[in-house]
Structures are given as structure tokens and as C-alpha cells.
Design an enzyme around this catalytic site. Structure first.
Site, PDB file in Angstrom:
ATOM      1  CD  GLU A  52      -2.155  -2.068   1.777  1.00 47.31           C
ATOM      2  OE1 GLU A  52      -3.078  -2.874   1.625  1.00 47.31           O
ATOM      3  OE2 GLU A  52      -1.159  -2.304   2.481  1.00 47.31           O
ATOM      4  CB  THR A  53       1.395   4.043  -1.970  1.00 48.86           C
ATOM      5  OG1 THR A  53       2.458   3.160  -2.334  1.00 48.86           O
ATOM      6  CG2 THR A  53       1.911   5.475  -1.983  1.00 48.86           C
TER       7      THR A  53
END
Length: 283
Positions: free
Chosen positions: A50-51
Site C-alpha cells: 500500500e501507498t
């Protein structure tokens, strides 16, 4: 030529007290002005699970707003991005409205993050719970190479990403699972089993998380949303105590620790957070 500008950037290791043993999260600060394609492109480029992108809140009760992207698209909620984003926002000088907690705005609404010995988020309500339909249960068992006799229980524990939870008879069984078929892109599966002597390794249970795209599967290092859903299911059913520690990541050569606690009917998911990279990124 597209004009690029620098944004403050952090990479945070979540669910690890020492760094490099948990689940890394990329965080872009003050991300207003970036279009959706840029957000998605950067998330693909980081190649992390995830970002996140920190934005001003739209709800007056929130301290900040976050958008959470995987390499495949946006999520309404995820656990390690919640803790990592709160850590990065505070470290960058964010001042919450209340000293004892941060309030995050995301796709599922407002998520409180308590500031205790370690950050802990309040598990959001499950979007889907209860028994798994036979066809879907069969797909899960086939993908993980499990027989029905190995399963203690199975239930939907979906708080946004789409989790199905599977309880096995022991932590050793959890670590021994070798997936054999790809999961559909709409399905994510978490498995959990107890350790017989928690004092020996500091872990009460072992957890693993799998997801796929229909042609392949992957294993997440340490997963806050899954642990939240599993806790709501198994504490609620009386099969786990109101306070325990979950280990996750051993098969990925990580050593994550998820601290689970039920307080006054609310499940809290806590974990240590450490910044490992800081600087700027041009977007």
C-alpha cells in the site's frame, strides 16, 4: 512537458519495533493537487502493498484525510496504512484535536487512532460477516490446499478489502499452508491458529494473509485490517481472549506483532511504527 514538484515523503515500517521486520508503507504528505492517475501510478511504482496520500480533511471531526492505494487500485480502508499514516502525520508536525488520539478520514468514514504505548486503531464495523457460501468456501479450501477436516471455522470478516477468515487447529498448521491455486481478484483470505505456549515466543496466535488476481497469489507480510476482522469474529465468538498478540510474516521472513485488545466492546489493533526512509519525491 509536465511540471513536477517535490512532495514530502516517508516510508514507515508498521508492526515492527525495530524496523525492517514489519510491513512497509509509502506515505506522500500534503498530496492535494495530484490527480487520481498520478496517485495510482506512484502506488504501482513503489511496488509496496500500500501507498497512502495525506490530504486535508473534508469532515470537521477528522484531523486528516487519507487515500489508500495498492498496486491494483484504491481501498476504502486498510490497517497498516492507517497506523503508518498516523505515525507519519504526527512525525511531520500534525497536531490532533485531542491529545490522546488522531482521527483519520478514509473511505469507510472516520477511524480513531489511539496514542498509547503504541498507536492503535479502532476496528471499523464489518461490512460483511457470517458464514461463507459453499461455493466460495470450496474455492478458498482449494486455493490453500486444505481439506474441510483441517478447518475449525470459516467466516466473512470483511471491513473493506474483502477478507474471508479461516481458523485452523494450530499455529503450526498455519505456517505449513502452501497455496496451490490462485485466488480470484475479489477474494482475500486470512488464516489463524493458536500457539500452544505463547510465553515462549511472545505470540498467542499466528496469522497469514493471501490475495490474488485470478492468475497468481501473493502473501501480505503483516495485515492490520485482517487482524481486526479476525478479532471481531473470534473474540465475539468466545474463541480468543479479549487481549492477545498475533504474529505474522514468518513465511515472508518478517517478524510482525499485532497487539489486539477489546476495551468496552471496541476492538483496538495496535502496532509499533518506525520511519525507515524520509525525504522528498517528485510527482
Amino acid at each position: 512537458m509536465t511540471l513536477r514538484r517535490p512532495f514530502r515523503f516517508s516510508q514507515v515500517d508498521v508492526f515492527s519495533a525495530h524496523g525492517l521486520l514489519g510491513n512497509p508503507l509509502a506515505v506522500v504528505h500534503d498530496a492535494e493537487g495530484l490527480d487520481e492517475e498520478t496517485l495510482a501510478r506512484f502506488a504501482r511504482w513503489t511496488n509496496l502493498s500500500e501507498t497512502t496520500f495525506l490530504l486535508p480533511p473534508t469532515d470537521p471531526a477528522a484531523d486528516y484525510r487519507v487515500r489508500i492505494f495498492t498496486t491494483g487500485g484504491e481501498l476504502p480502508f486498510a490497517g497498516h496504512p492507517t497506523l503508518g499514516s498516523a505515525h507519519a502525520w504526527l512525525e511531520a508536525g500534525g497536531v490532533p484535536r485531542r491529545a490522546d488520539r488522531v482521527v483519520q478520514e478514509c473511505g469507510v468514514g472516520l477511524v480513531p487512532v489511539a496514542r498509547r504505548e503504541r498507536l492503535a486503531f479502532a476496528a471499523p464495523q464489518l461490512l460483511r460477516s457470517g458464514g461463507v457460501e459453499p461455493g466460495r468456501a470450496g474455492e478458498v479450501l482449494a486455493a490453500l490446499g486444505l481439506s474441510p477436516s483441517q478447518v475449525v471455522g470459516m467466516a466473512w470478516v470483511d471491513n473493506g478489502p474483502g477478507w474471508v477468515g479461516v481458523e485452523l487447529g494450530s499455529a503450526e498448521q498455519v505456517l505449513a499452508v502452501e497455496p496451490v491455486l490462485a485466488l480470484s481478484s475479489q477474494l482475500k483470505v486470512g488464516i489463524i491458529g493458536r500457539w500452544p505456549d505463547p510465553a515462549a515466543g511472545g505470540k498467542d496466535v499466528e496469522v497469514r494473509a493471501f490475495y490474488g488476481d485470478g492468475t497468481d497469489f501473493a502473501e501480505d507480510p503483516v495485515t492490520g485490517s485482517l487482524n481486526a476482522g479476525l478479532a471481531q469474529w473470534l473474540i465475539g465468538a468466545g474463541r480468543l481472549p479479549a487481549r492477545y498478540v498475533a504474529g505474522q510474516g514468518a513465511r515472508r521472513r518478517r517478524d510482525g506483532r499485532v497487539h489486539v485488545e477489546q476495551r468496552e466492546g471496541q476492538i483496538w489493533i495496535g502496532g509499533d511504527t518506525v520511519t525507515t526512509v524520509s525525504g522528498t519525491v517528485s510527482l
